[in-house]
Design an enzyme around this catalytic site. Structure first.
Site, mmCIF file in Angstrom:
data_model
loop_
_atom_site.group_PDB
_atom_site.id
_atom_site.type_symbol
_atom_site.label_atom_id
_atom_site.label_comp_id
_atom_site.label_asym_id
_atom_site.label_seq_id
_atom_site.Cartn_x
_atom_site.Cartn_y
_atom_site.Cartn_z
ATOM 1 N N THR A 49 -3.425 42.342 18.897
ATOM 2 C CA THR A 49 -4.289 42.493 20.082
ATOM 3 C C THR A 49 -5.277 43.650 19.938
ATOM 4 O O THR A 49 -6.154 43.826 20.774
ATOM 5 C CB THR A 49 -3.433 42.683 21.360
ATOM 6 O OG1 THR A 49 -2.333 43.530 21.042
ATOM 7 C CG2 THR A 49 -2.921 41.379 21.876
ATOM 8 N N LYS A 105 7.326 42.969 12.231
ATOM 9 C CA LYS A 105 6.176 42.232 11.681
ATOM 10 C C LYS A 105 6.355 41.994 10.177
ATOM 11 O O LYS A 105 5.548 42.433 9.350
ATOM 12 C CB LYS A 105 4.872 42.981 11.957
ATOM 13 C CG LYS A 105 4.586 43.156 13.442
ATOM 14 C CD LYS A 105 3.199 43.678 13.697
ATOM 15 C CE LYS A 105 2.889 43.851 15.157
ATOM 16 N NZ LYS A 105 3.619 44.959 15.810
ATOM 17 N N ARG A 127 2.532 52.165 26.139
ATOM 18 C CA ARG A 127 1.978 53.420 26.659
ATOM 19 C C ARG A 127 1.851 53.504 28.172
ATOM 20 O O ARG A 127 2.140 54.568 28.740
ATOM 21 C CB ARG A 127 0.642 53.716 25.972
ATOM 22 C CG ARG A 127 0.840 54.205 24.539
ATOM 23 C CD ARG A 127 -0.409 54.091 23.711
ATOM 24 N NE ARG A 127 -0.747 52.706 23.430
ATOM 25 C CZ ARG A 127 -1.759 52.329 22.663
ATOM 26 N NH1 ARG A 127 -2.539 53.224 22.109
ATOM 27 N NH2 ARG A 127 -1.969 51.050 22.430
ATOM 28 N N LYS A 143 11.490 47.108 23.143
ATOM 29 C CA LYS A 143 10.942 46.788 21.827
ATOM 30 C C LYS A 143 10.989 48.045 20.965
ATOM 31 O O LYS A 143 10.549 49.107 21.391
ATOM 32 C CB LYS A 143 9.501 46.307 21.958
ATOM 33 C CG LYS A 143 8.885 45.892 20.638
ATOM 34 C CD LYS A 143 7.496 45.343 20.834
ATOM 35 C CE LYS A 143 6.453 46.431 20.832
ATOM 36 N NZ LYS A 143 6.204 47.062 19.537
ATOM 37 N N ASP A 155 10.405 44.922 16.400
ATOM 38 C CA ASP A 155 9.019 44.568 16.048
ATOM 39 C C ASP A 155 8.720 45.035 14.633
ATOM 40 O O ASP A 155 8.074 46.056 14.425
ATOM 41 C CB ASP A 155 8.071 45.225 17.068
ATOM 42 C CG ASP A 155 6.660 44.684 16.964
ATOM 43 O OD1 ASP A 155 6.456 43.663 16.269
ATOM 44 O OD2 ASP A 155 5.762 45.270 17.588
ATOM 45 N N ASP A 179 6.499 39.139 3.457
ATOM 46 C CA ASP A 179 6.871 39.431 2.072
ATOM 47 C C ASP A 179 7.148 38.093 1.392
ATOM 48 O O ASP A 179 6.923 37.026 1.996
ATOM 49 C CB ASP A 179 8.110 40.347 2.048
ATOM 50 C CG ASP A 179 8.142 41.232 0.810
ATOM 51 O OD1 ASP A 179 7.939 40.682 -0.306
ATOM 52 O OD2 ASP A 179 8.352 42.446 0.935
HETATM 53 O O1 C5P Z 1 1.171 50.909 24.221
HETATM 54 P P1 C5P Z 1 0.895 49.455 24.271
HETATM 55 O O2 C5P Z 1 1.230 48.822 25.599
HETATM 56 O O3 C5P Z 1 -0.481 49.098 23.775
HETATM 57 O O4 C5P Z 1 1.950 48.842 23.235
HETATM 58 C C1 C5P Z 1 1.926 47.531 22.769
HETATM 59 C C2 C5P Z 1 3.008 47.367 21.772
HETATM 60 O O5 C5P Z 1 2.989 46.009 21.307
HETATM 61 C C3 C5P Z 1 2.866 48.236 20.530
HETATM 62 O O6 C5P Z 1 4.159 48.620 20.134
HETATM 63 C C4 C5P Z 1 2.246 47.327 19.485
HETATM 64 O O7 C5P Z 1 2.674 47.644 18.181
HETATM 65 C C5 C5P Z 1 2.811 45.972 19.900
HETATM 66 N N1 C5P Z 1 2.024 44.802 19.516
HETATM 67 C C6 C5P Z 1 0.687 44.662 19.856
HETATM 68 N N2 C5P Z 1 -0.018 43.559 19.457
HETATM 69 C C7 C5P Z 1 0.603 42.601 18.761
HETATM 70 C C8 C5P Z 1 1.962 42.721 18.429
HETATM 71 C C9 C5P Z 1 2.645 43.856 18.837
HETATM 72 O O8 C5P Z 1 0.123 45.527 20.520
HETATM 73 N N3 C5P Z 1 -0.059 41.508 18.425
#
Ligand code: C5P
Length: 251
Positions: free
Chosen positions: A138, A85, A229, A56, A83, A88
């Site tokens: 989330t 998002k 992460r 992603k 990603d 517009d």
């Molecule tokens: O580091 P981590 O596992 O929290 O990363 C989650 C990834 O998913 C991030 O890139 C975040 O921008 C993305 N994301 C999210 N919640 C959403 C949509 C995308 O955490 N609803």
């Protein structure tokens, strides 16, 4: 075929390719390349070679040369979830989606607003791009949703937007794995249910508030898990990715 059904057929088609590839758990793990430089992204991809096949790319890397890197990976057969998002006016969203289709991306996110989703579905028609509706981030809990001006609690908002995504003809939903089971009941077996906020037991939650373990996410009906992460921030990325895949398989 009525208009709505045609949209649904497109969504099911777009998703079928993805879900069919799920015979290996590997294709269901999406690693979030949330790193500041291209050099670091290339290093992460090298380290994860042979273990991870789906990445992603979000804001951080996209604005640091990541879009060319996304094209390059996609042309070599690696799946890319862009990603972005998007949100517009309809025309701007449609033109953006058309350009992203030409880049050979596998997945693209947009906020699950009905008008935005309809414009994007129309623009992606006939392509293999799987459009994902972002329901509620989330990192947001009930108070965050209230502060943003919504009268619904996060769960109700997620379900309402999932229903709207289904009717718009979207390929899938992004939601917390906590909600995946309820979302799956609404969208049926064919749409992708992509869940970030995944945390193996004992790992740091960071800013994520609605988190679930890899095994539980699979059990809840997620088609794809997004992990950033916990893998990218690990000293041994390969070992963590393999452990997460093992946990997904055990479910
Ligand atoms: O580091 P981590 O596992 O929290 O990363 C989650 C990834 O998913 C991030 O890139 C975040 O921008 C993305 N994301 C999210 N919640 C959403 C949509 C995308 O955490 N609803």
């Amino acid at each position: 075929m009525p208009h709505a059904d045609r949209n649904l057929a497109h969504a099911v088609h777009a998703d079928r390719d993805l879900i069919h590839a799920e015979d290996t758990m590997r294709d269901r793990l999406i690693v979030g390349l949330d790193v500041p430089t291209l050099k670091e992204a290339e290093k992460a991809v090298r380290e994860l070679d042979g273990v991870v096949s789906f990445y992603k790319i979000g804001y951080q890397l996209a604005f640091a040369g990541g879009l060319d890197f996304a094209r390059e990976l996609a042309s070599g057969g690696t799946r890319i979830f862009l990603d972005m998002k998007l949100l517009d006016i309809d025309n701007t969203v449609a033109k953006g989606v058309e350009a992203i289709v030409r880049m050979g991306m596998t997945m693209l996110t947009l906020h699950a607003y009905p008008k935005t989703m309809k414009a994007a579905v129309e623009a992606a028609r006939g392509s293999d791009l799987c459009l994902l509706g972002v329901t509620v981030l989330t990192s947001m809990d009930e108070q965050d949703v209230i502060d943003a001006g919504y009268e619904y609690d996060p769960h109700t908002l997620v379900l309402r937007r999932s229903e709207q995504a289904l009717h718009a003809g979207m390929g899938g939903i992004v939601c917390s794995a906590e909600e995946a089971e309820a979302v799956r009941r609404i969208v049926g077996p064919n749409m992708a249910v992509v869940t970030p906020g995944i945390r193996p037991k004992g790992s740091d939650h960071g800013d994520q508030k609605r988190v679930v373990t890899p095994a539980q996410a699979i059990r809840n009906g997620s088609s794809h898990l997004v992990v950033g992460r916990p893998i990218v921030g690990a000293a041994d990325r390969r070992a963590v990715a393999e452990a997460i895949l093992d946990e997904m398989r055990s479910a």
